[in-house]
Design an enzyme around this catalytic site. Structure first.
Site, PDB file in Angstrom:
ATOM      1  N   ASP A   1       1.030  -1.166   0.251  1.00  0.00           N
ATOM      2  CA  ASP A   1       0.004  -0.013   0.014  1.00  0.00           C
ATOM      3  C   ASP A   1       0.833   0.879   0.053  1.00  0.00           C
ATOM      4  O   ASP A   1       1.968   1.573  -0.109  1.00  0.00           O
ATOM      5  CB  ASP A   1      -0.726  -0.153   0.957  1.00  0.00           C
ATOM      6  CG  ASP A   1      -1.972   1.140   1.126  1.00  0.00           C
ATOM      7  OD1 ASP A   1      -2.434   0.934  -0.075  1.00  0.00           O
ATOM      8  OD2 ASP A   1      -2.378   1.148   2.328  1.00  0.00           O
ATOM      9  N   GLU A   2       0.337   1.938  -0.462  1.00  0.00           N
ATOM     10  CA  GLU A   2       1.054   3.352  -0.421  1.00  0.00           C
ATOM     11  C   GLU A   2       1.789   3.984  -0.580  1.00  0.00           C
ATOM     12  O   GLU A   2       3.426   4.546  -0.479  1.00  0.00           O
ATOM     13  CB  GLU A   2       1.338   4.243   0.873  1.00  0.00           C
ATOM     14  CG  GLU A   2       0.146   4.202   2.008  1.00  0.00           C
ATOM     15  CD  GLU A   2      -0.538   5.200   1.696  1.00  0.00           C
ATOM     16  OE1 GLU A   2      -0.439   5.891   0.457  1.00  0.00           O
ATOM     17  OE2 GLU A   2      -1.611   5.575   1.646  1.00  0.00           O
TER      18      GLU A   2
ATOM     19  N   CYS B   1     -11.666  17.783  -8.673  1.00  0.00           N
ATOM     20  CA  CYS B   1     -10.840  17.729 -11.048  1.00  0.00           C
ATOM     21  C   CYS B   1     -10.045  18.315 -11.436  1.00  0.00           C
ATOM     22  O   CYS B   1     -10.153  19.369 -11.335  1.00  0.00           O
ATOM     23  CB  CYS B   1     -12.914  17.599 -11.409  1.00  0.00           C
ATOM     24  SG  CYS B   1     -13.596  19.214 -11.707  1.00  0.00           S
TER      25      CYS B   1
HETATM   26  C1  LIG Z   1      -0.455  14.568  -3.416  1.00  0.00           C
HETATM   27  C2  LIG Z   1       0.063  13.464  -2.236  1.00  0.00           C
HETATM   28  C3  LIG Z   1      -0.245  13.076  -1.064  1.00  0.00           C
HETATM   29  N1  LIG Z   1       0.400  12.490  -0.218  1.00  0.00           N
HETATM   30  C4  LIG Z   1       0.542  11.350   0.827  1.00  0.00           C
HETATM   31  C5  LIG Z   1      -0.856  11.734   1.769  1.00  0.00           C
HETATM   32  C6  LIG Z   1      -1.554  10.423   1.741  1.00  0.00           C
HETATM   33  O1  LIG Z   1       0.066  10.575   3.526  1.00  0.00           O
HETATM   34  C7  LIG Z   1      -0.726   9.556   0.668  1.00  0.00           C
HETATM   35  C8  LIG Z   1      -1.906   9.455  -0.227  1.00  0.00           C
HETATM   36  O2  LIG Z   1      -2.480   8.896   0.215  1.00  0.00           O
HETATM   37  P1  LIG Z   1      -3.629   8.001   0.108  1.00  0.00           P
HETATM   38  O3  LIG Z   1      -3.756   6.185   0.729  1.00  0.00           O
HETATM   39  O4  LIG Z   1      -4.038   7.882  -1.496  1.00  0.00           O
HETATM   40  O5  LIG Z   1      -5.057   8.487   0.509  1.00  0.00           O
HETATM   41  O6  LIG Z   1       0.387  10.255   0.339  1.00  0.00           O
HETATM   42  C9  LIG Z   1       1.976  13.541  -0.381  1.00  0.00           C
HETATM   43  O7  LIG Z   1       2.951  13.022   0.341  1.00  0.00           O
HETATM   44  N2  LIG Z   1       2.655  14.168  -1.516  1.00  0.00           N
HETATM   45  C10 LIG Z   1       1.643  14.906  -2.393  1.00  0.00           C
HETATM   46  O8  LIG Z   1       2.220  15.257  -3.105  1.00  0.00           O
HETATM   47 ZN   LIG Z   2     -14.471  19.689  -9.752  1.00  0.00          ZN
END
Ligand SMILES: Cc1cn([C@H]2C[C@H](O)[C@@H](COP(=O)(O)O)O2)c(=O)[nH]c1=O
Ligand SMILES: [Zn+2]
Ligand SMILES: Nc1ncnc2c1ncn2[C@@H]1O[C@H](COP(=O)(O)OP(=O)(O)O)[C@@H](O)[C@H]1O
Length: 195
Positions: free
Chosen positions: A91-92, A186
């Protein structure tokens, strides 16, 4: 593994934050468990939102996971930590380096089913490595959409909220967070301030 060829494969679940990636990952894991398959789940040390040893969705579901110290170029504990499990979930994935691509390839070539979940765009709306390369080598790719927090249309982008302002160009790419720091938006409603 595939019944006829005996080979493994890679599945990627991607899309914006809040699009249901972790829910979908958990659904696939529940079905694998029902099928009596041994499962190993990994989550990066950087993301401790749901407690160190679980992966969790924004609606409160979770699964036990091994925490991977994902600094550097791997292969980390994803390969070392396996004990014969043929289903491996990560994940992640957006918090791993590009080395995750080779790790997943090696697991699939070792006849495993590899399920990888992660958001595919940074808050700037740019490709979020290593998701683009993972999607290219995967056998199966699902790109999910959330609901735009502004207009209610399908959302593909991640809006970072910094004291209510649009994102700054020079902010770090990595910032762990959920609804307090991000919204799904969006294309039309996503804003990136370019100073
Ligand atoms: C867009 C974006 C996201 N992140 C981080 C924020 C969250 O901790 C995860 C994504 O979690 P999800 O399970 O998809 O909701 O990523 C980041 O560090 N930088 C970014 O630009
Ligand atoms: Zn929108
Ligand atoms: N803007 C949104 N669009 C869709 N679902 C949302 C939104 N905000 C919160 N949610 C909730 O988030 C859940 C999905 O959570 P999760 O699987 O953790 O998503 P992801 O892993 O893609 O960030 C949805 O079922 C819903 O309950």
């Amino acid at each position: 593994m595939h019944q006829i060829t005996g080979s493994g494969w890679i599945e990627v679940i991607s899309g914006s934050m809040f699009s249901g990636k972790t829910e979908e990952l958990l659904r696939r894991l529940r079905r694998a468990e029902i099928a009596g398959q041994e499962i190993a789940v990994f989550t990066p040390a950087l993301d401790d939102r749901y407690g160190e040893t679980t992966i969790g969705s924004h609606n409160g579901r979770s699964w036990e996971a091994s925490v991977v110290d994902n600094e550097g170029d791997g292969p980390w504990d994803v390969t070392d930590g396996l004990n014969g499990e043929m289903v491996v979930a990560i994940d992640e994935a957006n918090f791993f380096s590009d080395a995750l691509v080779d790790v997943c390839q090696a697991l699939a070539e070792d006849d495993r089913r590899v399920i990888v979940s992660g958001t595919d765009q940074t808050y700037r709306g740019e490709p979020f490595d290593p998701l683009p390369d993972l999607m290219a080598v995967a056998e199966y790719v699902d790109k999910l959409q959330a609901i735009c927090a502004v207009c209610g249309e399908p959302a593909t982008r991640n809006q970072r909220l910094i004291e209510g302002d649009p994102a700054h160009e020079d902010d770090p790419t990595y910032l762990v967070g959920a609804e307090e720091s991000y919204e799904a938006r969006c294309r039309d409603c996503h804003v990136v301030r370019r100073d």
